[in-house]
Design a protein around this motif. Sequence first.
Motif, PDB file in Angstrom:
ATOM      1  N   VAL A  90       0.857  -1.186   0.000  1.00 64.17           N
ATOM      2  CA  VAL A  90       0.000   0.000   0.000  1.00 64.17           C
ATOM      3  C   VAL A  90       0.893   1.236   0.000  1.00 64.17           C
ATOM      4  CG1 VAL A  90      -1.709   1.330   1.301  1.00 64.17           C
ATOM      5  CG2 VAL A  90      -1.880  -1.173   1.192  1.00 64.17           C
ATOM      6  N   VAL A  91       0.621   2.151  -0.919  1.00 60.04           N
ATOM      7  CA  VAL A  91       1.382   3.398  -1.017  1.00 60.04           C
ATOM      8  C   VAL A  91       0.404   4.560  -0.890  1.00 60.04           C
ATOM      9  CG1 VAL A  91       2.910   4.817  -2.437  1.00 60.04           C
ATOM     10  CG2 VAL A  91       3.078   2.316  -2.545  1.00 60.04           C
ATOM     11  N   THR A  92       0.631   5.428   0.088  1.00 58.97           N
ATOM     12  CA  THR A  92      -0.196   6.624   0.225  1.00 58.97           C
ATOM     13  C   THR A  92       0.640   7.834  -0.176  1.00 58.97           C
ATOM     14  OG1 THR A  92       0.363   6.829   2.581  1.00 58.97           O
ATOM     15  CG2 THR A  92      -1.627   5.615   2.025  1.00 58.97           C
ATOM     16  N   VAL A  93       0.004   8.755  -0.871  1.00 63.27           N
ATOM     17  CA  VAL A  93       0.715   9.883  -1.474  1.00 63.27           C
ATOM     18  C   VAL A  93       0.201  11.186  -0.894  1.00 63.27           C
ATOM     19  CG1 VAL A  93       1.267  11.073  -3.632  1.00 63.27           C
ATOM     20  CG2 VAL A  93       0.986   8.579  -3.626  1.00 63.27           C
ATOM     21  N   GLY A  94       1.120  12.052  -0.490  1.00 64.52           N
ATOM     22  CA  GLY A  94       0.688  13.381  -0.063  1.00 64.52           C
ATOM     23  C   GLY A  94       1.667  14.056   0.870  1.00 64.52           C
ATOM     24  N   ASP A  95       2.051  15.278   0.526  1.00 67.98           N
ATOM     25  CA  ASP A  95       2.904  16.070   1.418  1.00 67.98           C
ATOM     26  C   ASP A  95       2.230  16.289   2.759  1.00 67.98           C
ATOM     27  OD1 ASP A  95       4.738  16.277  -0.641  1.00 67.98           O
ATOM     28  OD2 ASP A  95       4.130  18.294  -1.249  1.00 67.98           O
ATOM     29  N   GLU A  96       0.901  16.428   2.746  1.00 72.98           N
ATOM     30  CA  GLU A  96       0.170  16.701   3.985  1.00 72.98           C
ATOM     31  C   GLU A  96       0.248  15.538   4.958  1.00 72.98           C
ATOM     32  OE1 GLU A  96      -2.755  14.714   1.240  1.00 72.98           O
ATOM     33  OE2 GLU A  96      -1.079  16.121   1.076  1.00 72.98           O
ATOM     34  N   LEU A  97       0.398  14.311   4.442  1.00 73.24           N
ATOM     35  CA  LEU A  97       0.552  13.141   5.314  1.00 73.24           C
ATOM     36  C   LEU A  97       1.908  13.160   6.001  1.00 73.24           C
ATOM     37  CD1 LEU A  97      -0.869  10.373   2.927  1.00 73.24           C
ATOM     38  CD2 LEU A  97      -2.091  11.603   4.749  1.00 73.24           C
ATOM     39  N   GLU A 135      -9.227  -4.124   5.585  1.00 74.56           N
ATOM     40  CA  GLU A 135     -10.047  -4.763   4.560  1.00 74.56           C
ATOM     41  C   GLU A 135      -9.298  -5.909   3.890  1.00 74.56           C
ATOM     42  OE1 GLU A 135     -13.339  -4.051   3.413  1.00 74.56           O
ATOM     43  OE2 GLU A 135     -13.342  -3.080   5.380  1.00 74.56           O
ATOM     44  N   LEU A 136      -8.040  -5.694   3.578  1.00 72.80           N
ATOM     45  CA  LEU A 136      -7.248  -6.733   2.923  1.00 72.80           C
ATOM     46  C   LEU A 136      -7.023  -7.914   3.852  1.00 72.80           C
ATOM     47  CD1 LEU A 136      -4.751  -4.313   1.169  1.00 72.80           C
ATOM     48  CD2 LEU A 136      -6.387  -5.800  -0.008  1.00 72.80           C
ATOM     49  N   ASP A 137      -6.744  -7.634   5.122  1.00 71.84           N
ATOM     50  CA  ASP A 137      -6.553  -8.710   6.091  1.00 71.84           C
ATOM     51  C   ASP A 137      -7.819  -9.559   6.206  1.00 71.84           C
ATOM     52  OD1 ASP A 137      -4.855  -9.883   8.342  1.00 71.84           O
ATOM     53  OD2 ASP A 137      -6.671  -9.333   9.430  1.00 71.84           O
ATOM     54  N   ASP A 138      -8.972  -8.908   6.199  1.00 72.36           N
ATOM     55  CA  ASP A 138     -10.236  -9.642   6.274  1.00 72.36           C
ATOM     56  C   ASP A 138     -10.418 -10.568   5.076  1.00 72.36           C
ATOM     57  OD1 ASP A 138     -10.886  -8.450   8.661  1.00 72.36           O
ATOM     58  OD2 ASP A 138     -12.269  -6.986   7.788  1.00 72.36           O
ATOM     59  N   ARG A 139      -9.792 -10.233   3.963  1.00 73.14           N
ATOM     60  CA  ARG A 139      -9.913 -11.030   2.748  1.00 73.14           C
ATOM     61  C   ARG A 139      -8.793 -12.056   2.627  1.00 73.14           C
ATOM     62  NH1 ARG A 139     -13.797  -9.006  -0.351  1.00 73.14           N
ATOM     63  NH2 ARG A 139     -13.142 -10.258  -2.133  1.00 73.14           N
ATOM     64  N   GLY A 140      -7.971 -12.185   3.667  1.00 72.42           N
ATOM     65  CA  GLY A 140      -6.888 -13.156   3.643  1.00 72.42           C
ATOM     66  C   GLY A 140      -5.679 -12.711   2.852  1.00 72.42           C
ATOM     67  N   VAL A 141      -5.589 -11.406   2.575  1.00 74.40           N
ATOM     68  CA  VAL A 141      -4.472 -10.855   1.808  1.00 74.40           C
ATOM     69  C   VAL A 141      -3.421 -10.324   2.781  1.00 74.40           C
ATOM     70  CG1 VAL A 141      -3.788  -9.069   0.160  1.00 74.40           C
ATOM     71  CG2 VAL A 141      -5.972 -10.260  -0.118  1.00 74.40           C
ATOM     72  N   THR A 142      -2.163 -10.628   2.505  1.00 73.83           N
ATOM     73  CA  THR A 142      -1.061 -10.154   3.343  1.00 73.83           C
ATOM     74  C   THR A 142      -0.557  -8.816   2.835  1.00 73.83           C
ATOM     75  OG1 THR A 142      -0.358 -12.414   3.822  1.00 73.83           O
ATOM     76  CG2 THR A 142       1.267 -10.664   4.165  1.00 73.83           C
ATOM     77  N   VAL A 143      -0.506  -7.826   3.716  1.00 75.37           N
ATOM     78  CA  VAL A 143       0.079  -6.525   3.372  1.00 75.37           C
ATOM     79  C   VAL A 143       1.527  -6.527   3.831  1.00 75.37           C
ATOM     80  CG1 VAL A 143      -0.042  -4.033   3.681  1.00 75.37           C
ATOM     81  CG2 VAL A 143      -2.158  -5.382   3.572  1.00 75.37           C
ATOM     82  N   GLY A 144       2.432  -6.444   2.877  1.00 77.77           N
ATOM     83  CA  GLY A 144       3.855  -6.515   3.194  1.00 77.77           C
ATOM     84  C   GLY A 144       4.522  -5.180   3.413  1.00 77.77           C
ATOM     85  N   ARG A 145       3.946  -4.115   2.883  1.00 80.99           N
ATOM     86  CA  ARG A 145       4.519  -2.777   3.015  1.00 80.99           C
ATOM     87  C   ARG A 145       3.421  -1.737   3.047  1.00 80.99           C
ATOM     88  NH1 ARG A 145       8.483  -5.201   3.766  1.00 80.99           N
ATOM     89  NH2 ARG A 145      10.606  -4.934   2.955  1.00 80.99           N
ATOM     90  N   VAL A 146       3.604  -0.724   3.883  1.00 81.95           N
ATOM     91  CA  VAL A 146       2.810   0.500   3.831  1.00 81.95           C
ATOM     92  C   VAL A 146       3.810   1.652   3.792  1.00 81.95           C
ATOM     93  CG1 VAL A 146       1.159   1.992   4.995  1.00 81.95           C
ATOM     94  CG2 VAL A 146       0.872  -0.490   5.107  1.00 81.95           C
ATOM     95  N   THR A 147       3.773   2.422   2.718  1.00 81.53           N
ATOM     96  CA  THR A 147       4.754   3.481   2.515  1.00 81.53           C
ATOM     97  C   THR A 147       4.050   4.773   2.136  1.00 81.53           C
ATOM     98  OG1 THR A 147       6.421   1.896   1.758  1.00 81.53           O
ATOM     99  CG2 THR A 147       6.772   4.192   1.158  1.00 81.53           C
ATOM    100  N   THR A 148       4.499   5.882   2.715  1.00 79.68           N
ATOM    101  CA  THR A 148       3.981   7.196   2.356  1.00 79.68           C
ATOM    102  C   THR A 148       5.051   7.958   1.597  1.00 79.68           C
ATOM    103  OG1 THR A 148       2.579   7.227   4.334  1.00 79.68           O
ATOM    104  CG2 THR A 148       2.976   9.334   3.230  1.00 79.68           C
ATOM    105  N   VAL A 149       4.678   8.543   0.476  1.00 77.91           N
ATOM    106  CA  VAL A 149       5.626   9.287  -0.355  1.00 77.91           C
ATOM    107  C   VAL A 149       5.079  10.685  -0.599  1.00 77.91           C
ATOM    108  CG1 VAL A 149       6.539   7.222  -1.469  1.00 77.91           C
ATOM    109  CG2 VAL A 149       4.610   8.426  -2.503  1.00 77.91           C
ATOM    110  N   PRO A 150       5.958  11.642  -0.899  1.00 78.33           N
ATOM    111  CA  PRO A 150       5.508  13.010  -1.162  1.00 78.33           C
ATOM    112  C   PRO A 150       4.903  13.149  -2.550  1.00 78.33           C
ATOM    113  CG  PRO A 150       7.875  12.866  -1.445  1.00 78.33           C
ATOM    114  CD  PRO A 150       7.437  11.522  -0.939  1.00 78.33           C
ATOM    115  N   ASP A 151       4.346  14.312  -2.799  1.00 80.04           N
ATOM    116  CA  ASP A 151       3.779  14.614  -4.114  1.00 80.04           C
ATOM    117  C   ASP A 151       4.899  14.943  -5.094  1.00 80.04           C
ATOM    118  OD1 ASP A 151       0.881  14.529  -3.518  1.00 80.04           O
ATOM    119  OD2 ASP A 151       1.343  16.184  -2.169  1.00 80.04           O
TER     120      ASP A 151
END
Length: 227
Positions: free
Chosen positions: A5-12, A28-44
């Motif tokens: 999962v990648v979230t984008v925004g200077d405000e974050l 939501e993904l965990d409920d569906r049996g999907v493994t989330v391996g990364r959560v990363t926030t990047v600038p605009d």
Amino acid sequence: MNVAVVTVGDELLAGRTTDTNATWLCSELDDRGVTVGRVTTVPDRVADIARVVNEYRAEYDAVIVTGGLGPTHDDLTMDGVAAALGREVEEHDAALAWLEEDGYTRDDLAAGTADLPAGARALHNDAGVAPGAALEGVYVLPGVPAEMKAMFESIADEFAGTPTYRETVVAGEAESALLDRIADVRERFDVSVGSYPGESVRIELTGTDEATVADAADWLRERVDSP
């Protein structure tokens, strides 16, 4: 299925906006049996978006990107994803048709509203205006939470993995005092164990077999002090 999962925004990154999208998507993904391996926030910034998307799409089955959609100067996510995939950004006929069905004319829309990476599948925005896109395992969703949730729900069936089951055991002991029993439950049962201290210790048992998880939780509850 493994997802990043990648979230984008200077405000974050500045802390002006709380990143609720990542938390909601992970749940939501965990409920569906999907493994989330990364959560990363990047600038605009196009280069940052492109670099992270390109890296993650080589490692994961899918990459979900949220935020930075629209026609304003800092809405650069489509450009970054297009750069990662080696595509141009172009006006998308299907996205325009949807917007016209929603009552918008070309004159109503700011330039660039319906621009998507070439060859992308447009994702209709039922709760807003800016369309999303799907291409080569990369899904681009809006940053506005209501819009993101509605759009994800339209593609949720494309995310599926092995169902997992979870039981929680709460112990009224210090975490350090529980180490032997945590080790024992891991040895006796095919479960993953997470330990989260606070006023009491919350021990989460997770596995792919519901009965095994339930048996492990019952075994552990009998051997810890209740809070």
